[in-house]
Design an enzyme around this catalytic site. Structure first.
Site, mmCIF file in Angstrom:
data_model
loop_
_atom_site.group_PDB
_atom_site.id
_atom_site.type_symbol
_atom_site.label_atom_id
_atom_site.label_comp_id
_atom_site.label_asym_id
_atom_site.label_seq_id
_atom_site.Cartn_x
_atom_site.Cartn_y
_atom_site.Cartn_z
ATOM 1 C CB CYS A 116 1.885 7.528 -1.311
ATOM 2 S SG CYS A 116 3.233 6.027 -0.187
ATOM 3 C CG ASP A 145 6.610 3.696 -8.313
ATOM 4 O OD1 ASP A 145 6.839 4.680 -9.342
ATOM 5 O OD2 ASP A 145 6.807 3.518 -7.720
#
Ligand SMILES: O=C(O)c1ccccc1NCC(=O)[C@H](O)[C@H](O)COP(=O)(O)O
Length: 207
Positions: A6, A126
């Protein structure tokens, strides 16, 4: 196991990382992030086999759809407080690949999961942080023992060389991928390709 890298934005870096055999690449569309994309990154800059995921934080459906078009995105990751109905709207507008990030600090944070089952394709679990993502910090993965939902998830937040042993020990029936970001950066948005390669080699038994 899905490997997502990412926070990409540099054309050469995108090409090199795509060649590592990863499955998803995340492009940040959140202005406050130091990794926010600053110009359209065209498909030819990445390998055709890599899914291009736009990462958004509490954005509008209209802007997300516009970015999908402008940046040739294959999927969307919602990283804010987007409710299930918002996810449903994106699906109704043709978004085929939808990831919903949930910030996790304790078991309480998993209570909302059920409401997204059957709507989103993957969760991204996350670390809870005021900046939403890219913290480089891990959360307590033991919390995920309490996740009994049906939606598969990517493990995210502070994954790096320093926690490969814990990662190799981690198990969950719905675990389907890893999300890599700031622990592999030489600068915000620019990944250390050699380090990523070494990491993927180190954890190859779970890939
Ligand atoms: O990376 C960012 O700057 C970011 C900012 C705001 C929302 C999401 C963001 N990243 C999304 C990701 O999927 C990251 O890979 C994830 O947060 C894990 O990052 P890290 O802890 O650095 O490994």
């Amino acid at each position: 196991m899905i490997v997502k890298v990412c926070g990409m934005r540099d054309a050469d870096n995108i090409r090199q990382v795509a060649q590592l055999g990863i499955h998803m690449m995340g492009f940040i569309f959140y202005q406050k992030s130091p990794r926010c994309v600053s110009r359209p990154v065209s498909r030819c800059e990445a390998d055709a086999g890599v899914e291009r995921i736009g990462v958004f934080v509490n954005d509008s459906v209209m802007h997300i759809l516009q970015c999908i078009n402008d940046y040739n995105l294959n999927g969307v990751q919602l990283h804010g407080q987007e409710p299930p109905e918002f996810c449903r709207q994106l699906k109704a507008n043709g978004v085929e690949l939808l990831l919903k990030a949930l910030s996790v600090a304790s078991v309480n944070d998993l209570k909302q999961c059920g409401a997204y089952d059957g709507i989103v394709d993957y969760f991204v679990f996350d670390t809870k942080t005021p900046d939403y993502g890219g913290s480089g910090k891990c959360f307590d993965w033991e919390v995920l023992r309490h996740y009994k939902g049906t939606t598969p998830f990517l493990l995210s937040g502070g994954l790096g060389m320093h926690n490969t042993e814990e990662l190799l020990r981690f198990q969950h029936p719905r675990w389907c991928g890893i999300d890599l970001n700031s622990c592999f950066e030489v600068a915000p948005g620019h990944k250390d390709v050699a380090l990523l390669k070494q990491y993927l080699q180190t954890v190859r038994e779970i890939l």
